[in-house]
Design a protein around this motif. Structure first.
Motif, PDB file in Angstrom:
ATOM      1  N   GLN A  68       0.841  -1.195   0.000  1.00 35.41           N
ATOM      2  CA  GLN A  68       0.000   0.000   0.000  1.00 35.41           C
ATOM      3  C   GLN A  68       0.876   1.245   0.000  1.00 35.41           C
ATOM      4  OE1 GLN A  68      -2.408   0.320   3.454  1.00 35.41           O
ATOM      5  NE2 GLN A  68      -3.451   2.168   2.782  1.00 35.41           N
ATOM      6  N   ARG A  69       0.526   2.193  -0.811  1.00 36.55           N
ATOM      7  CA  ARG A  69       1.256   3.452  -0.834  1.00 36.55           C
ATOM      8  C   ARG A  69       0.517   4.431   0.066  1.00 36.55           C
ATOM      9  NH1 ARG A  69       5.393   3.364  -4.533  1.00 36.55           N
ATOM     10  NH2 ARG A  69       5.096   1.852  -6.166  1.00 36.55           N
ATOM     11  N   PHE A  70       1.284   5.124   0.875  1.00 37.63           N
ATOM     12  CA  PHE A  70       0.696   6.065   1.800  1.00 37.63           C
ATOM     13  C   PHE A  70       0.746   7.469   1.203  1.00 37.63           C
ATOM     14  CE2 PHE A  70       2.356   2.640   4.517  1.00 37.63           C
ATOM     15  CZ  PHE A  70       1.170   2.255   5.110  1.00 37.63           C
ATOM     16  N   ASP A  71      -0.349   8.173   1.303  1.00 39.65           N
ATOM     17  CA  ASP A  71      -0.427   9.542   0.812  1.00 39.65           C
ATOM     18  C   ASP A  71      -0.202  10.479   1.995  1.00 39.65           C
ATOM     19  OD1 ASP A  71      -0.803  11.805  -0.661  1.00 39.65           O
ATOM     20  OD2 ASP A  71      -2.979  11.572  -0.836  1.00 39.65           O
ATOM     21  N   LEU A  72       1.011  10.939   2.150  1.00 44.25           N
ATOM     22  CA  LEU A  72       1.356  11.780   3.292  1.00 44.25           C
ATOM     23  C   LEU A  72       0.693  13.146   3.215  1.00 44.25           C
ATOM     24  CD1 LEU A  72       5.175  11.003   3.663  1.00 44.25           C
ATOM     25  CD2 LEU A  72       3.229   9.843   4.704  1.00 44.25           C
ATOM     26  N   THR A  73       0.231  13.525   2.039  1.00 43.10           N
ATOM     27  CA  THR A  73      -0.372  14.850   1.892  1.00 43.10           C
ATOM     28  C   THR A  73      -1.754  14.931   2.537  1.00 43.10           C
ATOM     29  OG1 THR A  73      -1.311  14.279  -0.256  1.00 43.10           O
ATOM     30  CG2 THR A  73       0.886  15.274  -0.238  1.00 43.10           C
ATOM     31  N   THR A  74      -2.411  13.788   2.714  1.00 40.50           N
ATOM     32  CA  THR A  74      -3.761  13.792   3.296  1.00 40.50           C
ATOM     33  C   THR A  74      -3.787  13.280   4.725  1.00 40.50           C
ATOM     34  OG1 THR A  74      -4.223  11.592   2.423  1.00 40.50           O
ATOM     35  CG2 THR A  74      -4.822  13.483   1.042  1.00 40.50           C
ATOM     36  N   MET A  75      -2.655  12.849   5.249  1.00 36.63           N
ATOM     37  CA  MET A  75      -2.598  12.297   6.602  1.00 36.63           C
ATOM     38  C   MET A  75      -2.232  13.391   7.601  1.00 36.63           C
ATOM     39  SD  MET A  75      -0.548   8.805   5.752  1.00 36.63           S
ATOM     40  CE  MET A  75      -0.992   7.880   7.192  1.00 36.63           C
ATOM     41  N   THR A  76      -2.587  13.153   8.865  1.00 32.04           N
ATOM     42  CA  THR A  76      -2.189  14.079   9.919  1.00 32.04           C
ATOM     43  C   THR A  76      -0.776  13.736  10.371  1.00 32.04           C
ATOM     44  OG1 THR A  76      -3.005  12.692  11.727  1.00 32.04           O
ATOM     45  CG2 THR A  76      -4.575  14.243  10.728  1.00 32.04           C
ATOM     46  N   GLY A  77      -0.155  14.657  11.100  1.00 31.62           N
ATOM     47  CA  GLY A  77       1.189  14.420  11.606  1.00 31.62           C
ATOM     48  C   GLY A  77       1.237  13.240  12.558  1.00 31.62           C
ATOM     49  N   GLU A  78       0.185  13.088  13.366  1.00 31.28           N
ATOM     50  CA  GLU A  78       0.129  11.963  14.311  1.00 31.28           C
ATOM     51  C   GLU A  78       0.057  10.630  13.571  1.00 31.28           C
ATOM     52  OE1 GLU A  78      -1.912  14.616  14.459  1.00 31.28           O
ATOM     53  OE2 GLU A  78      -1.140  15.621  16.254  1.00 31.28           O
ATOM     54  N   GLN A  79      -0.710  10.598  12.482  1.00 29.42           N
ATOM     55  CA  GLN A  79      -0.818   9.364  11.704  1.00 29.42           C
ATOM     56  C   GLN A  79       0.512   9.008  11.051  1.00 29.42           C
ATOM     57  OE1 GLN A  79      -4.011  10.623   9.149  1.00 29.42           O
ATOM     58  NE2 GLN A  79      -5.549   9.431  10.287  1.00 29.42           N
ATOM     59  N   ILE A  80       1.207  10.003  10.539  1.00 27.29           N
ATOM     60  CA  ILE A  80       2.509   9.755   9.909  1.00 27.29           C
ATOM     61  C   ILE A  80       3.501   9.230  10.951  1.00 27.29           C
ATOM     62  CG2 ILE A  80       4.462  10.825   8.723  1.00 27.29           C
ATOM     63  CD1 ILE A  80       2.395  12.841   7.551  1.00 27.29           C
ATOM     64  N   ALA A  81       3.509   9.855  12.119  1.00 23.47           N
ATOM     65  CA  ALA A  81       4.424   9.424  13.181  1.00 23.47           C
ATOM     66  C   ALA A  81       4.107   7.997  13.620  1.00 23.47           C
ATOM     67  CB  ALA A  81       4.346  10.378  14.362  1.00 23.47           C
ATOM     68  N   GLN A  82       2.810   7.667  13.724  1.00 22.92           N
ATOM     69  CA  GLN A  82       2.431   6.313  14.116  1.00 22.92           C
ATOM     70  C   GLN A  82       2.880   5.283  13.080  1.00 22.92           C
ATOM     71  OE1 GLN A  82       1.156   5.258  17.016  1.00 22.92           O
ATOM     72  NE2 GLN A  82       1.321   7.366  17.727  1.00 22.92           N
ATOM     73  N   LEU A  83       2.765   5.622  11.806  1.00 25.89           N
ATOM     74  CA  LEU A  83       3.235   4.711  10.758  1.00 25.89           C
ATOM     75  C   LEU A  83       4.720   4.403  10.924  1.00 25.89           C
ATOM     76  CD1 LEU A  83       1.537   6.104   7.517  1.00 25.89           C
ATOM     77  CD2 LEU A  83       1.068   3.920   8.637  1.00 25.89           C
ATOM     78  N   ILE A  84       5.492   5.434  11.207  1.00 26.90           N
ATOM     79  CA  ILE A  84       6.941   5.252  11.358  1.00 26.90           C
ATOM     80  C   ILE A  84       7.251   4.488  12.636  1.00 26.90           C
ATOM     81  CG2 ILE A  84       9.128   6.472  11.684  1.00 26.90           C
ATOM     82  CD1 ILE A  84       7.983   8.622   9.766  1.00 26.90           C
ATOM     83  N   LEU A  85       6.578   4.839  13.728  1.00 28.77           N
ATOM     84  CA  LEU A  85       6.846   4.178  15.009  1.00 28.77           C
ATOM     85  C   LEU A  85       6.472   2.697  14.983  1.00 28.77           C
ATOM     86  CD1 LEU A  85       5.700   6.969  17.481  1.00 28.77           C
ATOM     87  CD2 LEU A  85       8.037   6.221  17.016  1.00 28.77           C
ATOM     88  N   PHE A  86       5.428   2.355  14.219  1.00 29.42           N
ATOM     89  CA  PHE A  86       4.994   0.968  14.161  1.00 29.42           C
ATOM     90  C   PHE A  86       5.603   0.197  12.997  1.00 29.42           C
ATOM     91  CE2 PHE A  86       1.188   2.667  16.540  1.00 29.42           C
ATOM     92  CZ  PHE A  86       1.614   2.174  17.755  1.00 29.42           C
TER      93      PHE A  86
ATOM     94  N   VAL B  87       4.919  18.387  12.153  1.00 28.37           N
ATOM     95  CA  VAL B  87       4.319  17.799  13.362  1.00 28.37           C
ATOM     96  C   VAL B  87       4.828  16.375  13.556  1.00 28.37           C
ATOM     97  CG1 VAL B  87       2.142  17.043  14.401  1.00 28.37           C
ATOM     98  CG2 VAL B  87       2.270  19.254  13.265  1.00 28.37           C
ATOM     99  N   ALA B  88       4.869  15.605  12.487  1.00 28.20           N
ATOM    100  CA  ALA B  88       5.342  14.215  12.575  1.00 28.20           C
ATOM    101  C   ALA B  88       6.805  14.167  13.014  1.00 28.20           C
ATOM    102  CB  ALA B  88       5.181  13.516  11.235  1.00 28.20           C
ATOM    103  N   LEU B  89       7.631  15.033  12.442  1.00 25.47           N
ATOM    104  CA  LEU B  89       9.046  15.051  12.836  1.00 25.47           C
ATOM    105  C   LEU B  89       9.212  15.460  14.297  1.00 25.47           C
ATOM    106  CD1 LEU B  89      10.690  16.562   9.642  1.00 25.47           C
ATOM    107  CD2 LEU B  89      10.878  14.218  10.498  1.00 25.47           C
ATOM    108  N   HIS B  90       8.374  16.387  14.751  1.00 22.68           N
ATOM    109  CA  HIS B  90       8.430  16.795  16.159  1.00 22.68           C
ATOM    110  C   HIS B  90       8.047  15.631  17.080  1.00 22.68           C
ATOM    111  CE1 HIS B  90       8.336  19.426  19.622  1.00 22.68           C
ATOM    112  NE2 HIS B  90       7.127  18.981  19.901  1.00 22.68           N
ATOM    113  N   ILE B  91       7.003  14.898  16.719  1.00 27.74           N
ATOM    114  CA  ILE B  91       6.589  13.736  17.512  1.00 27.74           C
ATOM    115  C   ILE B  91       7.701  12.693  17.546  1.00 27.74           C
ATOM    116  CG2 ILE B  91       4.988  11.776  17.593  1.00 27.74           C
ATOM    117  CD1 ILE B  91       2.844  13.728  16.461  1.00 27.74           C
ATOM    118  N   LEU B  92       8.326  12.444  16.414  1.00 26.48           N
ATOM    119  CA  LEU B  92       9.414  11.462  16.361  1.00 26.48           C
ATOM    120  C   LEU B  92      10.603  11.908  17.218  1.00 26.48           C
ATOM    121  CD1 LEU B  92       9.262  10.567  12.582  1.00 26.48           C
ATOM    122  CD2 LEU B  92       8.545   9.143  14.505  1.00 26.48           C
TER     123      LEU B  92
END
Length: 148
Positions: free
Chosen positions: A7-25, A55-60
């Motif tokens: 699955q390809r993720f569309d980072l342009t439509t995701m929230t920062g929290e969702q992006i961070a969760q994808l990376i963390l998991f 936002v995602a980079l800050h969470i990470l």
């Protein structure tokens, strides 16, 4: 049977929290995130167009700090855990330090505290100072050196 395409993720439509969760998991990588940032004109341009990336980079970054503190905490506790496994209580393990503080409080403040009271006194004073350093005030009337 053919495996489905990943699955390809569309980072342009995701929230920062969702992006961070994808990376963390482990569903997305940080290098892939940086590749996305590079494709979009670098960090400044990507953050301007897609603030959720910042936002995602800050969470990470915060998660990395938490992990570092956790490793340091485990390093400190490792010798204690062996003694705890042998049946010693925490106050008996920390007794040399607590006796030093008891002597300090007896000499400087005229207080004769038990080891448990010393622990509570240290926690209370440190916690109030930490709260104040973050800009919060302690609710209730708790005298501190900074309040005087």
């Amino acid at each position: 049977m053919n495996k489905p395409k990943s699955q390809r993720f569309d980072l342009t439509t995701m929230t920062g929290e969702q992006i961070a969760q994808l990376i963390l998991f482990g569903k997305y990588t940080k290098s892939a995130l940086w590749a996305f940032i590079s494709r979009n004109g670098g960090a400044d341009a990507a953050h301007a167009r897609y603030p959720q990336i910042a936002v995602a980079l800050h969470i990470l970054k915060q998660e990395r700090k938490k992990a570092k503190k956790s490793r340091a905490f485990r390093t400190v506790l490792k010798p204690l855990s062996e003694k705890l496994a042998d049946g010693y209580s925490l106050t008996s393990i920390l007794d040399p330090v607590l006796q030093g503080y008891r002597q300090l409080y007896r000499d400087k403040l005229g207080l004769d505290l038990t080891p448990e009271q010393v622990i509570l006194f240290l926690i209370a004073t440190d916690c109030v100072e930490s709260l104040e350093s973050y800009g919060y005030t302690c609710t209730g009337d708790f005298p501190t050196a900074t309040a005087v």
